[in-house]
Design a protein around this motif. Structure first.
Motif, short mmCIF file in Angstrom:
data_model
loop_
_atom_site.label_atom_id
_atom_site.label_comp_id
_atom_site.label_asym_id
_atom_site.label_seq_id
_atom_site.Cartn_x
_atom_site.Cartn_y
_atom_site.Cartn_z
N ILE A 1 6.61 -2.72 -9.54
CA ILE A 1 5.36 -2.08 -9.08
C ILE A 1 4.23 -3.00 -9.50
O ILE A 1 3.96 -3.18 -10.68
N ILE A 2 3.60 -3.63 -8.51
CA ILE A 2 2.66 -4.71 -8.78
C ILE A 2 1.23 -4.29 -8.39
O ILE A 2 0.98 -3.91 -7.24
N GLU A 3 0.33 -4.36 -9.36
CA GLU A 3 -1.07 -4.08 -9.06
C GLU A 3 -1.74 -5.39 -8.66
O GLU A 3 -1.97 -6.27 -9.49
N ALA A 4 -2.01 -5.52 -7.36
CA ALA A 4 -2.59 -6.77 -6.86
C ALA A 4 -3.08 -6.56 -5.43
O ALA A 4 -2.71 -5.61 -4.76
N ASP A 5 -3.91 -7.50 -5.00
CA ASP A 5 -4.35 -7.57 -3.62
C ASP A 5 -3.35 -8.46 -2.89
O ASP A 5 -3.25 -9.66 -3.16
N TYR A 6 -2.59 -7.89 -1.96
CA TYR A 6 -1.56 -8.65 -1.24
C TYR A 6 -2.15 -9.91 -0.61
O TYR A 6 -1.51 -10.97 -0.58
N LEU A 7 -3.37 -9.83 -0.12
CA LEU A 7 -3.98 -10.96 0.59
C LEU A 7 -4.27 -12.12 -0.34
O LEU A 7 -4.35 -13.27 0.09
N GLY B 1 0.79 -1.23 0.00
CA GLY B 1 0.00 0.00 0.00
C GLY B 1 0.82 1.27 0.00
O GLY B 1 0.63 2.13 0.86
N PRO B 2 1.71 1.46 -0.96
CA PRO B 2 2.58 2.65 -0.97
C PRO B 2 1.86 3.96 -1.27
O PRO B 2 2.41 5.04 -1.00
N HIS C 1 -5.69 1.02 -8.49
CA HIS C 1 -5.18 1.27 -9.84
C HIS C 1 -4.64 2.70 -9.98
O HIS C 1 -3.62 2.92 -10.63
N GLU C 2 -5.33 3.67 -9.38
CA GLU C 2 -4.89 5.06 -9.48
C GLU C 2 -3.50 5.24 -8.86
O GLU C 2 -2.64 5.94 -9.41
N SER C 3 -3.27 4.58 -7.74
CA SER C 3 -1.94 4.63 -7.11
C SER C 3 -0.88 3.99 -8.01
O SER C 3 0.23 4.50 -8.14
N ILE C 4 -1.24 2.86 -8.61
CA ILE C 4 -0.28 2.15 -9.48
C ILE C 4 0.16 3.04 -10.65
O ILE C 4 1.35 3.14 -10.98
N VAL C 5 -0.80 3.70 -11.28
CA VAL C 5 -0.49 4.61 -12.38
C VAL C 5 0.44 5.72 -11.90
O VAL C 5 1.44 6.06 -12.55
N TYR C 6 0.11 6.30 -10.75
CA TYR C 6 0.92 7.37 -10.16
C TYR C 6 2.35 6.88 -9.86
O TYR C 6 3.33 7.56 -10.19
#
Length: 260
Positions: free
Chosen positions: A82-88, A41-42, A65-70
């Motif tokens: 930089i990984i777009e995923a649910d850690y859980l 969650g950066p 997704h918005e954070s990932i793009v940023y």
């Protein structure tokens, strides 16, 4: 780059205080010689900036997704890290490929679930440095006998040495949460396996704290206590009065009573 908007349904509260971010980043020790770090969650990378100043082999995971793009715009050199995923829900074993450290400002609404996943991957996760709701942080770090002591305390303390590092006030976040936060550090201890059946140990701990005001004799009834075990004085105690070693011994007694 346009700032990321914090999303309530994701439990996002973005840290804005650079001094606290630097202090959290400085709390990572590289326990057991581990250099890989997975930041959960950066957001907009306030903590990430300070982690990158150290020589960590850094990976980022965020479900937003918005954070990932940023983050891709801010840290183009990190690329596939930089990984777009649910850690859980994602298996990070093939990505991290060995021991790694977990760090981050954990969303309050899933912090306990993150720790249950850390427990599952305890042979890979050598260290955790994180910020979460103060009450949960205190619970994890608290010793037996305290009112905060609970299921996560016992299960995590079985495999990690835990320190409560410092408290963070609500005003250093955007938006500010309604509660204080706490920063804790977990370091993997030398326990490879418990001396008892680990699945049963987890079950005994969870069942014991399920009705924490009752004695263990009552709260563990559903596990089928033998008449002999019912007379054991340890069952006169409540779950919060037992430490990890006590719960291991209780689990062994339960195993032995079933095998008779």
């Amino acid at each position: 780059m346009q700032n990321v908007k914090a999303k309530k349904h994701l439990g996002q509260h973005f840290l804005t205080d650079l001094g606290i971010a630097e202090r959290i980043a400085g709390s990572l020790t590289g326990h057991q010689g581990t250099n890989k770090v997975l930041e959960i969650g950066p957001g907009m990378g306030v903590l990430t900036d300070f982690l990158l100043r150290k020589d960590w082999d850094l990976y980022l995971v965020d479900v937003d997704h918005e954070s990932i793009v940023y983050l891709h715009g801010k840290y183009p050199d990190l690329g596939e890290r930089i990984i777009e995923a649910d850690y859980l829900r994602k298996d990070f074993s093939p990505i991290m490929n060995g021991p790694y450290i977990v760090a981050g400002n954990f969303p309050y609404n899933i912090s306990s679930q993150i720790f249950f996943k850390v427990l599952e991957e305890r042979n890979q996760v050598t260290e955790v440095v994180c910020m979460l709701q103060r009450e949960v942080a205190q619970r994890i770090a608290s010793p037996k006998g305290s009112k905060e002591y609970g299921i996560l305390s016992v299960l995590l303390q079985a495999f990690y040495d835990i320190e409560y590092l410092f408290t963070v006030p609500p005003g250093v976040f955007n938006p500010p949460p309604k509660v204080h936060s706490g920063v804790i550090r977990l370091k993997r201890n030398t326990t490879e396996r418990l001396a008892c059946d680990e699945k049963l140990f987890f079950r005994v701990v969870k069942q014991g704290f399920g009705t924490r005001r009752k004695t263990l004799r009552n709260s563990l009834k559903a596990l089928g206590l033998s008449e002999e075990l019912k007379l054991d004085p340890v069952l006169d105690l409540r779950a919060e009065q037992l430490d990890v070693a006590d719960f291991v011994q209780l689990t062994l007694k339960l195993q032995a009573s079933w095998n008779k």
